[in-house]
Write a protein that holds these residues in place. Sequence first.
Motif, PDB file in Angstrom:
ATOM      1  N   ALA A 181     -44.240  12.348 -28.412  1.00 50.26           N
ATOM      2  CA  ALA A 181     -45.582  12.751 -28.835  1.00 50.26           C
ATOM      3  C   ALA A 181     -46.636  12.126 -27.922  1.00 50.26           C
ATOM      4  CB  ALA A 181     -45.827  12.318 -30.277  1.00 50.26           C
ATOM      5  N   GLY A 182     -47.530  12.991 -27.434  1.00 55.33           N
ATOM      6  CA  GLY A 182     -48.634  12.509 -26.616  1.00 55.33           C
ATOM      7  C   GLY A 182     -48.296  12.264 -25.161  1.00 55.33           C
ATOM      8  N   ASN A 183     -47.041  12.393 -24.782  1.00 58.08           N
ATOM      9  CA  ASN A 183     -46.648  12.192 -23.382  1.00 58.08           C
ATOM     10  C   ASN A 183     -46.856  13.486 -22.616  1.00 58.08           C
ATOM     11  OD1 ASN A 183     -45.113  11.934 -20.930  1.00 58.08           O
ATOM     12  ND2 ASN A 183     -44.021  10.223 -21.852  1.00 58.08           N
ATOM     13  N   PRO A 184     -47.679  13.468 -21.555  1.00 61.43           N
ATOM     14  CA  PRO A 184     -47.994  14.712 -20.834  1.00 61.43           C
ATOM     15  C   PRO A 184     -46.965  15.096 -19.786  1.00 61.43           C
ATOM     16  CG  PRO A 184     -49.224  12.907 -19.880  1.00 61.43           C
ATOM     17  CD  PRO A 184     -48.445  12.326 -21.039  1.00 61.43           C
ATOM     18  N   GLY A 185     -45.866  14.344 -19.685  1.00 63.73           N
ATOM     19  CA  GLY A 185     -44.870  14.633 -18.661  1.00 63.73           C
ATOM     20  C   GLY A 185     -44.061  15.882 -18.960  1.00 63.73           C
ATOM     21  N   TYR A 186     -43.170  16.214 -18.030  1.00 63.82           N
ATOM     22  CA  TYR A 186     -42.334  17.407 -18.137  1.00 63.82           C
ATOM     23  C   TYR A 186     -40.904  16.990 -18.482  1.00 63.82           C
ATOM     24  CZ  TYR A 186     -46.284  19.743 -16.031  1.00 63.82           C
ATOM     25  OH  TYR A 186     -47.542  20.233 -15.787  1.00 63.82           O
ATOM     26  N   PHE A 187     -40.384  17.561 -19.581  1.00 64.77           N
ATOM     27  CA  PHE A 187     -39.063  17.197 -20.077  1.00 64.77           C
ATOM     28  C   PHE A 187     -38.254  18.452 -20.388  1.00 64.77           C
ATOM     29  CE2 PHE A 187     -42.037  13.875 -21.299  1.00 64.77           C
ATOM     30  CZ  PHE A 187     -41.428  12.738 -20.785  1.00 64.77           C
ATOM     31  N   VAL A 188     -36.958  18.374 -20.094  1.00 62.83           N
ATOM     32  CA  VAL A 188     -36.019  19.419 -20.464  1.00 62.83           C
ATOM     33  C   VAL A 188     -34.836  18.743 -21.144  1.00 62.83           C
ATOM     34  CG1 VAL A 188     -36.700  21.070 -18.685  1.00 62.83           C
ATOM     35  CG2 VAL A 188     -34.982  19.316 -18.146  1.00 62.83           C
ATOM     36  N   THR A 189     -33.906  19.557 -21.654  1.00 61.28           N
ATOM     37  CA  THR A 189     -32.768  19.001 -22.373  1.00 61.28           C
ATOM     38  C   THR A 189     -31.470  19.296 -21.629  1.00 61.28           C
ATOM     39  OG1 THR A 189     -33.905  19.346 -24.483  1.00 61.28           O
ATOM     40  CG2 THR A 189     -31.536  18.966 -24.569  1.00 61.28           C
ATOM     41  N   ALA A 190     -30.702  18.236 -21.370  1.00 56.12           N
ATOM     42  CA  ALA A 190     -29.359  18.385 -20.801  1.00 56.12           C
ATOM     43  C   ALA A 190     -28.386  18.492 -21.973  1.00 56.12           C
ATOM     44  CB  ALA A 190     -29.024  17.215 -19.897  1.00 56.12           C
ATOM     45  N   THR A 191     -28.231  19.698 -22.473  1.00 62.57           N
ATOM     46  CA  THR A 191     -27.376  19.890 -23.648  1.00 62.57           C
ATOM     47  C   THR A 191     -25.926  19.523 -23.355  1.00 62.57           C
ATOM     48  OG1 THR A 191     -27.221  22.224 -23.003  1.00 62.57           O
ATOM     49  CG2 THR A 191     -28.807  21.658 -24.727  1.00 62.57           C
ATOM     50  N   GLY A 192     -25.527  19.705 -22.087  1.00 64.02           N
ATOM     51  CA  GLY A 192     -24.145  19.412 -21.719  1.00 64.02           C
ATOM     52  C   GLY A 192     -23.941  18.043 -21.115  1.00 64.02           C
ATOM     53  N   GLY A 193     -25.013  17.266 -20.959  1.00 64.80           N
ATOM     54  CA  GLY A 193     -24.894  15.937 -20.391  1.00 64.80           C
ATOM     55  C   GLY A 193     -24.916  15.936 -18.871  1.00 64.80           C
ATOM     56  N   VAL A 194     -24.240  14.959 -18.270  1.00 65.76           N
ATOM     57  CA  VAL A 194     -24.176  14.801 -16.815  1.00 65.76           C
ATOM     58  C   VAL A 194     -22.719  14.835 -16.379  1.00 65.76           C
ATOM     59  CG1 VAL A 194     -24.726  13.323 -14.841  1.00 65.76           C
ATOM     60  CG2 VAL A 194     -26.269  13.395 -16.819  1.00 65.76           C
ATOM     61  N   ALA A 195     -22.423  15.648 -15.372  1.00 60.36           N
ATOM     62  CA  ALA A 195     -21.050  15.798 -14.894  1.00 60.36           C
ATOM     63  C   ALA A 195     -20.925  15.304 -13.456  1.00 60.36           C
ATOM     64  CB  ALA A 195     -20.606  17.257 -14.986  1.00 60.36           C
ATOM     65  N   ILE A 196     -19.763  14.770 -13.112  1.00 55.54           N
ATOM     66  CA  ILE A 196     -19.425  14.379 -11.747  1.00 55.54           C
ATOM     67  C   ILE A 196     -18.238  15.226 -11.304  1.00 55.54           C
ATOM     68  CG2 ILE A 196     -18.702  12.525 -10.198  1.00 55.54           C
ATOM     69  CD1 ILE A 196     -21.482  12.073 -11.314  1.00 55.54           C
ATOM     70  N   ASP A 197     -18.447  16.004 -10.242  1.00 53.07           N
ATOM     71  CA  ASP A 197     -17.407  16.907  -9.730  1.00 53.07           C
ATOM     72  C   ASP A 197     -16.818  17.794 -10.824  1.00 53.07           C
ATOM     73  OD1 ASP A 197     -17.386  16.759  -7.021  1.00 53.07           O
ATOM     74  OD2 ASP A 197     -15.492  15.688  -6.848  1.00 53.07           O
ATOM     75  N   ILE A 228     -21.854   6.056 -12.932  1.00 52.01           N
ATOM     76  CA  ILE A 228     -21.424   5.233 -11.807  1.00 52.01           C
ATOM     77  C   ILE A 228     -19.899   5.121 -11.755  1.00 52.01           C
ATOM     78  CG2 ILE A 228     -21.321   2.810 -11.049  1.00 52.01           C
ATOM     79  CD1 ILE A 228     -23.777   4.077 -10.029  1.00 52.01           C
ATOM     80  N   ALA A 229     -19.288   4.900 -12.909  1.00 50.95           N
ATOM     81  CA  ALA A 229     -17.826   4.769 -12.962  1.00 50.95           C
ATOM     82  C   ALA A 229     -17.142   6.069 -12.542  1.00 50.95           C
ATOM     83  CB  ALA A 229     -17.393   4.361 -14.369  1.00 50.95           C
ATOM     84  N   ALA A 230     -17.684   7.197 -13.005  1.00 50.66           N
ATOM     85  CA  ALA A 230     -17.086   8.493 -12.663  1.00 50.66           C
ATOM     86  C   ALA A 230     -17.239   8.804 -11.181  1.00 50.66           C
ATOM     87  CB  ALA A 230     -17.727   9.595 -13.512  1.00 50.66           C
ATOM     88  N   PHE A 231     -18.410   8.501 -10.611  1.00 51.44           N
ATOM     89  CA  PHE A 231     -18.627   8.747  -9.184  1.00 51.44           C
ATOM     90  C   PHE A 231     -17.703   7.853  -8.357  1.00 51.44           C
ATOM     91  CE2 PHE A 231     -20.714   8.368  -5.086  1.00 51.44           C
ATOM     92  CZ  PHE A 231     -21.159   9.655  -4.843  1.00 51.44           C
ATOM     93  N   ASP A 232     -17.574   6.599  -8.759  1.00 49.25           N
ATOM     94  CA  ASP A 232     -16.722   5.640  -8.046  1.00 49.25           C
ATOM     95  C   ASP A 232     -15.269   6.118  -8.049  1.00 49.25           C
ATOM     96  OD1 ASP A 232     -16.219   3.261  -6.664  1.00 49.25           O
ATOM     97  OD2 ASP A 232     -15.843   2.135  -8.506  1.00 49.25           O
ATOM     98  N   ARG A 233     -14.791   6.597  -9.189  1.00 49.44           N
ATOM     99  CA  ARG A 233     -13.417   7.113  -9.266  1.00 49.44           C
ATOM    100  C   ARG A 233     -13.237   8.350  -8.397  1.00 49.44           C
ATOM    101  NH1 ARG A 233     -14.130   6.177 -14.827  1.00 49.44           N
ATOM    102  NH2 ARG A 233     -14.505   8.418 -15.142  1.00 49.44           N
ATOM    103  N   ALA A 234     -14.233   9.247  -8.459  1.00 52.19           N
ATOM    104  CA  ALA A 234     -14.108  10.519  -7.747  1.00 52.19           C
ATOM    105  C   ALA A 234     -14.119  10.347  -6.240  1.00 52.19           C
ATOM    106  CB  ALA A 234     -15.235  11.458  -8.184  1.00 52.19           C
ATOM    107  N   LEU A 235     -14.923   9.418  -5.739  1.00 54.42           N
ATOM    108  CA  LEU A 235     -15.017   9.243  -4.286  1.00 54.42           C
ATOM    109  C   LEU A 235     -13.930   8.315  -3.761  1.00 54.42           C
ATOM    110  CD1 LEU A 235     -16.426   9.929  -1.701  1.00 54.42           C
ATOM    111  CD2 LEU A 235     -18.164   8.203  -2.193  1.00 54.42           C
ATOM    112  N   GLY A 236     -13.469   7.385  -4.571  1.00 53.35           N
ATOM    113  CA  GLY A 236     -12.416   6.482  -4.143  1.00 53.35           C
ATOM    114  C   GLY A 236     -12.933   5.290  -3.350  1.00 53.35           C
ATOM    115  N   GLN A 237     -12.006   4.499  -2.856  1.00 57.25           N
ATOM    116  CA  GLN A 237     -12.350   3.212  -2.253  1.00 57.25           C
ATOM    117  C   GLN A 237     -12.315   3.206  -0.727  1.00 57.25           C
ATOM    118  OE1 GLN A 237     -13.270   0.709  -4.564  1.00 57.25           O
ATOM    119  NE2 GLN A 237     -13.137   2.572  -5.824  1.00 57.25           N
ATOM    120  N   THR A 238     -11.846   4.272  -0.111  1.00 56.88           N
ATOM    121  CA  THR A 238     -11.608   4.261   1.337  1.00 56.88           C
ATOM    122  C   THR A 238     -12.850   3.919   2.144  1.00 56.88           C
ATOM    123  OG1 THR A 238      -9.898   5.941   1.058  1.00 56.88           O
ATOM    124  CG2 THR A 238     -10.744   5.615   3.283  1.00 56.88           C
TER     125      THR A 238
END
Length: 353
Positions: A181-197, A228-238
């Motif tokens: 309430a009262g915040n003039p910024g722009y907001f949307v809803t990520a109904t599905g959340g955030v995905a990595i790969d 962060i954990a998902a990105f780290d797993r997906a990219l690996g350690q090489t």
Amino acid sequence: MSQLKPVIFFVLLALCACTAASAPLLIKINKGAASTALYTAPLRAGRPLVLDLSAPAITTPCSSGTTTTVTLSANTTNGANPLSPVSFAATATCAAAPSGAAGVAGLGRSSASFPAQVASTQKVANSFALCLPSDGRTGFSGNGVGAAIFGGGPFYLAPPADREAITTLLSDPVPLRQPFAGNPGYFVTATGGVAIDGSVAAAGPLVVGLSTTVTYTQLRADVYSRVIAAFDRALGQTAKVAAVAPFELCYDASKLGSSLSGYSVPQVDVLLEGGTNFTVGGGNSMAQVNSKTACFAFLKSSGSTTGPPVLIGGFQLENRLVAVDNAKQQLSFTGYLPARGFSCSNFNFTRAG
């Protein structure tokens, strides 16, 4: 009665001229020094105003009072070039200016904002399209100069002149929401959340905000740890190397590989309401911190729990067109433009004609 016809004709002509739509306004966007990375526009006699998606008003320092009238300058446009200079009076709130600027051009949802005052004074739509530039220091493509158009219409990037308007590349519109309430910024809803790969790392629904004054996307602590954990797993350690503040995950850039889309790293998708994805590939997810090292440019937000779980920062908005329609309360955006051979630094600021 026949003697009255010319008079009626000229009256109708005058009415048509008075009600004809005006042309949209074009402004040049400059990205500031690395210490601030703020985006400004030379709106006040060539002096810069900071562009702030979350601010409700135009602000400027004043010697007295709470508001003042300022003269702002821009150019009309056909979407491809500047056409003619325009100056207009705008109401500004008295407030201290950010360092190096003459004030703030608030772009938020308010009748006192810069887009609303442009719409009112110029008789154009209350809408705008931002193409924020990269400066090449932390990203792949750009010279620190971008463009914005206020009032609708197409948006072209050159060269060549016969390419399609990048407005044709905009996503399906996503409804703007107002969770604070009262915040003039722009907001949307990520109904599905955030995905990595393609795999959900942080489940939705999540409130997503946009910011031009926060440099890198900020994630609430619980969302951050999962992403962060998902990105780290997906990219690996090489290719992984020691962290470089303020980032947690950093990599040997020579081992990542690259393309027009940036470094070849796992894709981040913010899964928005209606099935539209805000996709962040290597060009917007990896910040070049030195000649050998690139880091995953997502940060953990401060301890406050009152803001959105996901606040998309300027770096992740660069080199894509972001369009806001305040009348319809909708947001749309393109993908990463360099992947299609465009750059926000390629607007042709040579005056037409």
